[in-house]
Design a protein around this motif. Sequence first.
Motif, PDB file in Angstrom:
ATOM      1  N   ALA A 193     -66.046 -68.184 -39.184  1.00 19.34           N
ATOM      2  CA  ALA A 193     -64.977 -67.552 -39.229  1.00 19.34           C
ATOM      3  C   ALA A 193     -64.144 -67.829 -40.401  1.00 19.34           C
ATOM      4  O   ALA A 193     -63.654 -66.674 -41.003  1.00 19.34           O
ATOM      5  N   ARG A 194     -64.311 -68.935 -40.944  1.00 21.09           N
ATOM      6  CA  ARG A 194     -63.156 -69.286 -42.060  1.00 21.09           C
ATOM      7  C   ARG A 194     -64.177 -68.643 -43.264  1.00 21.09           C
ATOM      8  O   ARG A 194     -63.545 -67.952 -44.134  1.00 21.09           O
ATOM      9  N   THR A 195     -65.391 -68.820 -43.348  1.00 22.23           N
ATOM     10  CA  THR A 195     -66.135 -68.214 -44.456  1.00 22.23           C
ATOM     11  C   THR A 195     -65.966 -66.605 -44.539  1.00 22.23           C
ATOM     12  O   THR A 195     -65.879 -65.914 -45.418  1.00 22.23           O
ATOM     13  N   LEU A 196     -66.191 -66.062 -43.198  1.00 22.61           N
ATOM     14  CA  LEU A 196     -66.187 -64.650 -43.358  1.00 22.61           C
ATOM     15  C   LEU A 196     -64.845 -64.122 -43.844  1.00 22.61           C
ATOM     16  O   LEU A 196     -64.684 -62.872 -44.214  1.00 22.61           O
ATOM     17  N   ARG A 197     -63.641 -64.917 -43.680  1.00 19.47           N
ATOM     18  CA  ARG A 197     -62.147 -64.388 -43.923  1.00 19.47           C
ATOM     19  C   ARG A 197     -62.273 -64.212 -45.397  1.00 19.47           C
ATOM     20  O   ARG A 197     -61.663 -63.531 -46.177  1.00 19.47           O
ATOM     21  N   ARG A 198     -63.159 -64.947 -46.376  1.00 17.61           N
ATOM     22  CA  ARG A 198     -63.165 -64.762 -47.708  1.00 17.61           C
ATOM     23  C   ARG A 198     -64.063 -63.599 -48.290  1.00 17.61           C
ATOM     24  O   ARG A 198     -64.503 -63.391 -49.426  1.00 17.61           O
TER      25      ARG A 198
END
Length: 327
Positions: free
Chosen positions: A85-90
């Motif tokens: 999820a953190r990666t996809l936010r970027r």
Amino acid sequence: MAATGDRATGMAALAAPPGAVAELIEGTALTVAADNGPVQVVAGSLADLVTVADRAGQAGYAARPLRVSHAFHTPAVAAAAPGLARTLRRVELRPPRRTVFSTVTGGALDPAADLRDLLVRQVTAPVLFRDALEGLAEICDLLVECGPGHSLSALAEQVTDVPVVTLDAGASSGGPVARTVAALFAAGAVRDVRPLFANRLHRPFDLDRPPVFLTNPCESAPDVPLPRREPAAERAEGQAAPPPPAPSLDGADPLTVVRSLVAEALELPADMIRDGDGLLADLHLNSLRVTQLAAEAAVRCGRTVPAAPPRLASATVAALAEAVADL
């Protein structure tokens, strides 16, 4: 996932209907990780997988362990979801421009669907391949598997009656690509196949060209006139049999006759046929045609047609003429 997923977990494929799979995993911690139609994938602890595999064998169902490191699409890998999820936010994501069926929801995606949320959910959610495929098949005339191999096509053929083809990307042969393009062309999805042959050697084929039927050499044997013999019973007693009619002579020696016949067969001027030309190697005649020419040359030269064809397949023009002269 390798660092955060539960250890000593795995997956197995069961060739059984959903109801039977539910009974097989009852009393274990296994969950259905993928509904592929004719094959259900279950996942969980390795101990439970061994138990269910034994149950499946006793019930007459095939069970095959999958070569994976963890129990994917189950809570066993839930610890990997926050990092994804953190990666996809970027990552910038755009709404799909065409209809997309999701194996997370099992149906068509809404254009406003939260793609990041779906990608995170698929980490632990079961793969609803059968539901998504059935929905897709309702609006398609042809299904195309775009990746390597044909495992999805094999599953699709057992779920829907819609034709399925595969590109088999990376295959050593261009056959799968050609069959896929042909299927798309027949379905009206592709109207110009010329880009497929751009910058590669190919032979154009005119679909509108009238067919030309080739003659089988076995059906084109020369019409060799044979002398008619009067039956002995019809001749008067003591009367000698009349001599056979003289054959039609060309008035030339065997070499001239053979050269003329070969030239006629090849549709070439007689002066282009050399005595040392090989009938097969140089002039590209086949052995049947050489035998026919030998028989015809014998008749024109007044020789007896041999009962058995001579072995002239590797002979030259001069050798054929010499064989006719020796008859």
